[in-house]
Design an enzyme around this catalytic site. Structure first.
Site, PDB file in Angstrom:
ATOM      1  CB  THR A  43      -0.923  -0.017   1.236  1.00 46.06           C
ATOM      2  OG1 THR A  43      -1.755  -1.162   1.147  1.00 46.06           O
ATOM      3  CG2 THR A  43      -1.783   1.229   1.320  1.00 46.06           C
ATOM      4  CB  SER A  89       2.645  -7.879   1.596  1.00 45.04           C
ATOM      5  OG  SER A  89       1.477  -7.826   2.374  1.00 45.04           O
ATOM      6  CB  THR A 124       0.047  -3.734   6.658  1.00 46.69           C
ATOM      7  OG1 THR A 124      -1.154  -3.738   5.872  1.00 46.69           O
ATOM      8  CG2 THR A 124       0.583  -2.327   6.779  1.00 46.69           C
ATOM      9  CG  ASP A 125      -2.674  -7.550   3.819  1.00 47.92           C
ATOM     10  OD1 ASP A 125      -3.020  -6.739   4.711  1.00 47.92           O
ATOM     11  OD2 ASP A 125      -3.288  -7.686   2.750  1.00 47.92           O
TER      12      ASP A 125
END
Ligand SMILES: *[C@@H]1O[C@H](CO)[C@@H](O)[C@H](O)[C@H]1NC(C)=O
Ligand SMILES: *[C@@H]1O[C@H](CO)[C@@H](O)[C@H](O)[C@H]1NC(C)=O
Ligand SMILES: *[C@@H]1O[C@H](CO)[C@@H](O)[C@H](O)[C@H]1NC(C)=O
Ligand SMILES: *[C@@H]1O[C@H](CO)[C@@H](O)[C@H](O)[C@H]1NC(C)=O
Length: 371
Positions: A43, A89, A124-125
């Site tokens: 992101t 990710s 972030t995942d």
């Protein structure tokens, strides 16, 4: 007095009285640390329309553009960027982790290294997985910082530039040394060993209370403790880890526990998917229904380690006192996503079943049972 003379005098008087001219922006490139940013996408490199905080496309903008959004970055570090990939990710695989670990090791841990620290940008995942792997594999005490953002750069108030400025400053700092890999988002510094993504949408997504070790003021890091690392952390030598396969880690599958637990998934993971190890996120503190125990034990008897993590974010999947080498392993404080990484690293290092048990359970076992 002629007019020119008066003007000259006035100018001289003004110059004498005035404070030093407004400082020209400090160019301190000879003093600031060298920091490399390895960009993988996410992101923080995402793009959408102004009002999109979901539904935008991750991994679009080049890292050079993302860095360009940060004013005066060069007063904090001499940043070199590497565009490793530009993907979301959830699409990262173990060969990415292998590549990134090799790059970070070369940049930081060789005798000829001229870099103070490294920042990895990603989504972030799976931030907690990358950070955990680097925490275990990079062991030369220099800061390794994984950062990300929850909003793309095209949003009304993107969080990426501030997070990246924090991360670069931390990577170049002295106070950041000796703390293992760290995750930086929203002015928080979290320990890679303990962190978890706690919110699917909010910019304050990494707020795991056991993981918080410091923060930022004026985008400068401070820590709550002197340099320290997790009691439960074990490290792996990168060359040894990659001896068997220097492009990917052994395959570990993950199964999620619930009521109506389907033990056939365990059989399928080995038979159909060729998993070399299995992580089960058991319910509660890593509970497995008694009707599934025989199936799990049969898989363990084939030499496939099964590690069971807890479902709640807080608390441990505690070892059982009477566990034998023929039963599954409890993951302790290591959460399911990170237990998968730990097991992959252990398998790459040819750990025996007992060594894997010791990796996950050893410290808690000695605390609980004096074993
Ligand atoms: C900045 O980093 C680059 C790449 O490492 C290096 O070539 C250059 O000498 C550095 N500049 C300074 C002033 O240290
Ligand atoms: C940054 O890298 C350059 C090029 O290798 C080196 O000459 C310089 O000393 C480094 N700067 C610092 C502060 O280590
Ligand atoms: C390393 O693992 C990958 C993924 O399983 C596989 O494609 C590759 O062939 C392996 N390489 C070696 C040298 O075994
Ligand atoms: C693990 O075992 C494989 C196969 O015997 C071997 O090729 C590899 O070097 C071993 N790895 C380590 C870290 O000892």
């Amino acid at each position: 007095m002629r007019l020119e003379a008066i003007t000259a005098l006035t100018t001289a008087a003004l110059a004498a009285a005035a404070p030093a001219a407004a400082p020209v922006k400090a160019r301190q490139e000879d003093k600031v640390p060298n920091v490399t940013v390895i960009a993988t996408g996410g992101t923080i490199a995402g793009s959408g329309s102004t009002f999109d905080t979901t539904g935008y496309t991750a991994g679009v903008r080049p890292i050079k553009d993302v860095l360009g959004d940060i004013p005066d970055l060069d007063t904090r570090a001499n940043v070199t960027s590497i565009q490793y990939s530009n993907i979301a990710s959830e699409a990262m695989v173990s060969s990415d982790i292998v590549d990134i670990a090799k790059m970070v090791n070369n940049l930081l841990c060789t005798p000829e290294s001229d870099q103070a620290g490294v920042v990895i940008t990603q989504g972030t995942d799976t931030t907690e997985e990358t950070a955990f792997a680097l925490d275990a594999l990079i062991n030369c005490d220099k800061p390794v910082v994984v950062t990300a953002s929850m909003r793309p750069g095209t949003a009304v108030s993107p969080d990426g530039p501030g997070n990246l400025l924090d991360a670069v400053t931390l990577a170049g700092s002295e106070v950041g040394k000796g703390r293992g890999a760290m995750v930086v988002l929203n002015d928080r510094i979290q320990s890679a060993f303990y962190t978890s993504k706690m919110n699917a949408n909010n910019v304050d997504a990494f707020v795991e209370k056991n993981a918080e070790i410091g923060g930022f003021l004026n985008y400068k890091p401070y820590f709550y403790y002197t340099p320290s690392q997790s009691t439960f952390k074990k490290t792996f030598n990168l060359d040894e880890t990659l001896k068997q396969n220097d492009t990917a880690l052994p395959k570990v599958d993950m199964i999620y526990g619930s009521q109506d637990f389907d033990q056939n998934l365990i059989i399928a993971a080995v038979a159909a998917s060729d998993a070399k190890g299995i992580v089960i996120q058991g319910v509660g503190e890593g509970s497995i229904p008694s009707f599934a125990e025989d199936t799990i034990n049969s898989v363990v008897a084939q030499g496939i380690p099964v590690v069971v993590a807890a479902k709640p974010v807080y608390g441990a999947s505690a070892p059982k006192e009477d566990a034998s080498s023929k039963s599954y392993i409890k993951s302790g404080f290591v959460k399911a996503a990170q237990a998968k990484v730990y097991l992959e690293l252990a398998l790459a290092n040819n750990y025996s079943m007992d060594q894997i048990r010791d990796l996950f359970e050893g410290d808690l076992r000695s605390a609980m049972f004096g074993q």
